[in-house]
Design a protein around this motif. Sequence first.
Motif, PDB file in Angstrom:
ATOM      1  N   SER A   1       2.152   3.128  12.741  1.00  0.00           N
ATOM      2  CA  SER A   1       1.706   3.370  11.434  1.00  0.00           C
ATOM      3  C   SER A   1       3.428   2.697  10.656  1.00  0.00           C
ATOM      4  O   SER A   1       3.843   2.568   9.801  1.00  0.00           O
ATOM      5  CB  SER A   1       1.801   4.506  10.689  1.00  0.00           C
ATOM      6  OG  SER A   1       0.246   4.626  11.646  1.00  0.00           O
TER       7      SER A   1
ATOM      8  N   ARG B   1       4.072  -0.437  10.248  1.00  0.00           N
ATOM      9  CA  ARG B   1       3.169  -0.875   9.069  1.00  0.00           C
ATOM     10  C   ARG B   1       4.288  -1.171   7.949  1.00  0.00           C
ATOM     11  O   ARG B   1       3.881  -1.632   6.490  1.00  0.00           O
ATOM     12  CB  ARG B   1       1.678  -0.498   8.383  1.00  0.00           C
ATOM     13  CG  ARG B   1       0.800  -0.909   8.193  1.00  0.00           C
ATOM     14  CD  ARG B   1      -0.885  -0.421   8.886  1.00  0.00           C
ATOM     15  NE  ARG B   1      -0.817   0.552   8.096  1.00  0.00           N
ATOM     16  CZ  ARG B   1      -1.230   1.549   9.405  1.00  0.00           C
ATOM     17  NH1 ARG B   1      -0.936   1.326  10.674  1.00  0.00           N
ATOM     18  NH2 ARG B   1      -1.337   2.979   9.010  1.00  0.00           N
TER      19      ARG B   1
ATOM     20  N   ALA C   1      -3.206  -5.215   9.403  1.00  0.00           N
ATOM     21  CA  ALA C   1      -3.932  -4.619   9.970  1.00  0.00           C
ATOM     22  C   ALA C   1      -4.707  -4.371  10.801  1.00  0.00           C
ATOM     23  O   ALA C   1      -5.697  -3.326  11.015  1.00  0.00           O
ATOM     24  CB  ALA C   1      -5.353  -6.083   8.771  1.00  0.00           C
TER      25      ALA C   1
ATOM     26  N   ASP D   1      -2.943  -1.221  11.440  1.00  0.00           N
ATOM     27  CA  ASP D   1      -4.003   0.437  11.212  1.00  0.00           C
ATOM     28  C   ASP D   1      -5.204   0.737  12.127  1.00  0.00           C
ATOM     29  O   ASP D   1      -5.520   1.626  12.503  1.00  0.00           O
ATOM     30  CB  ASP D   1      -4.629  -0.576   9.308  1.00  0.00           C
ATOM     31  CG  ASP D   1      -5.024   0.746   9.120  1.00  0.00           C
ATOM     32  OD1 ASP D   1      -4.533   2.007   9.490  1.00  0.00           O
ATOM     33  OD2 ASP D   1      -5.822   0.197   8.365  1.00  0.00           O
TER      34      ASP D   1
ATOM     35  N   ASP E   1      -0.852   7.911   7.956  1.00  0.00           N
ATOM     36  CA  ASP E   1      -1.853   5.662   8.295  1.00  0.00           C
ATOM     37  C   ASP E   1      -2.362   6.120   6.379  1.00  0.00           C
ATOM     38  O   ASP E   1      -1.814   4.856   6.638  1.00  0.00           O
ATOM     39  CB  ASP E   1      -3.093   6.488   9.282  1.00  0.00           C
ATOM     40  CG  ASP E   1      -3.746   5.523   9.352  1.00  0.00           C
ATOM     41  OD1 ASP E   1      -3.003   4.544   8.817  1.00  0.00           O
ATOM     42  OD2 ASP E   1      -4.442   5.734   8.805  1.00  0.00           O
TER      43      ASP E   1
ATOM     44  N   ASP F   1      -1.162   2.372   4.557  1.00  0.00           N
ATOM     45  CA  ASP F   1      -2.210   1.746   4.006  1.00  0.00           C
ATOM     46  C   ASP F   1      -2.187   1.469   2.385  1.00  0.00           C
ATOM     47  O   ASP F   1      -2.202   0.186   2.305  1.00  0.00           O
ATOM     48  CB  ASP F   1      -3.678   2.013   3.966  1.00  0.00           C
ATOM     49  CG  ASP F   1      -3.626   2.149   5.612  1.00  0.00           C
ATOM     50  OD1 ASP F   1      -3.409   1.405   6.611  1.00  0.00           O
ATOM     51  OD2 ASP F   1      -4.683   3.087   5.775  1.00  0.00           O
ATOM     52  N   LYS F   2      -2.000   2.419   2.013  1.00  0.00           N
ATOM     53  CA  LYS F   2      -1.859   2.668   0.187  1.00  0.00           C
ATOM     54  C   LYS F   2      -0.489   1.372   0.533  1.00  0.00           C
ATOM     55  O   LYS F   2      -0.555   0.534  -1.094  1.00  0.00           O
ATOM     56  CB  LYS F   2      -1.481   4.096  -0.835  1.00  0.00           C
ATOM     57  CG  LYS F   2      -3.254   4.537  -0.529  1.00  0.00           C
ATOM     58  CD  LYS F   2      -3.470   5.600  -1.094  1.00  0.00           C
ATOM     59  CE  LYS F   2      -4.368   6.298  -0.758  1.00  0.00           C
ATOM     60  NZ  LYS F   2      -5.635   6.108   0.346  1.00  0.00           N
TER      61      LYS F   2
ATOM     62  N   GLU G   1      -6.486   3.636  -4.967  1.00  0.00           N
ATOM     63  CA  GLU G   1      -5.934   3.877  -4.320  1.00  0.00           C
ATOM     64  C   GLU G   1      -5.661   5.330  -4.697  1.00  0.00           C
ATOM     65  O   GLU G   1      -5.624   6.276  -3.687  1.00  0.00           O
ATOM     66  CB  GLU G   1      -5.022   3.070  -3.897  1.00  0.00           C
ATOM     67  CG  GLU G   1      -5.922   1.513  -2.904  1.00  0.00           C
ATOM     68  CD  GLU G   1      -6.703   2.016  -1.861  1.00  0.00           C
ATOM     69  OE1 GLU G   1      -5.985   2.715  -1.216  1.00  0.00           O
ATOM     70  OE2 GLU G   1      -7.317   1.499  -1.468  1.00  0.00           O
TER      71      GLU G   1
END
Length: 134
Positions: free
Chosen positions: A19, A22, A52, A55, A76, A80-81, A113
């Motif tokens: 994470s 990312r 992705a 994730d 996480d 993503d956001k 979101e």
Amino acid sequence: MGESWMWCKGPWNLPNVLSLVRIIMVPMVAALYYSDIPLRGVTCCLVFTVAAATDYADGYLARRWKISSAFGAFLDPVADKLMVATTLVVLSAGHHDKRFDVALPASITISREIGVSALREWMAQIGAREWMAQ
């Protein structure tokens, strides 16, 4: 897994590190998009695709190894956001005409979101988060 994976039980376990990776990829996507490198669009798409995949992998590993944590549950969705919002803003900024074919859907997605995050936070405060996750 065997004893060699016991390091995964702390906050710096592999799913949480994925994470964090990312999150590190977020400025990479923006920098690549505005760079002059050949095939920058393909490169950005590749970085987004790797993000992705991480994730998927972090969730899979956390469930498989039974090492879900509050830190991971926080990290996480933040990762993503950040990736989605940054990518949408970068793509929207590339369209300078007055049409809303990119900016409007990007704004709606980012608003969604933020709304979902706010709703989850509120539901957690009133003790109904598990109901919301279903």
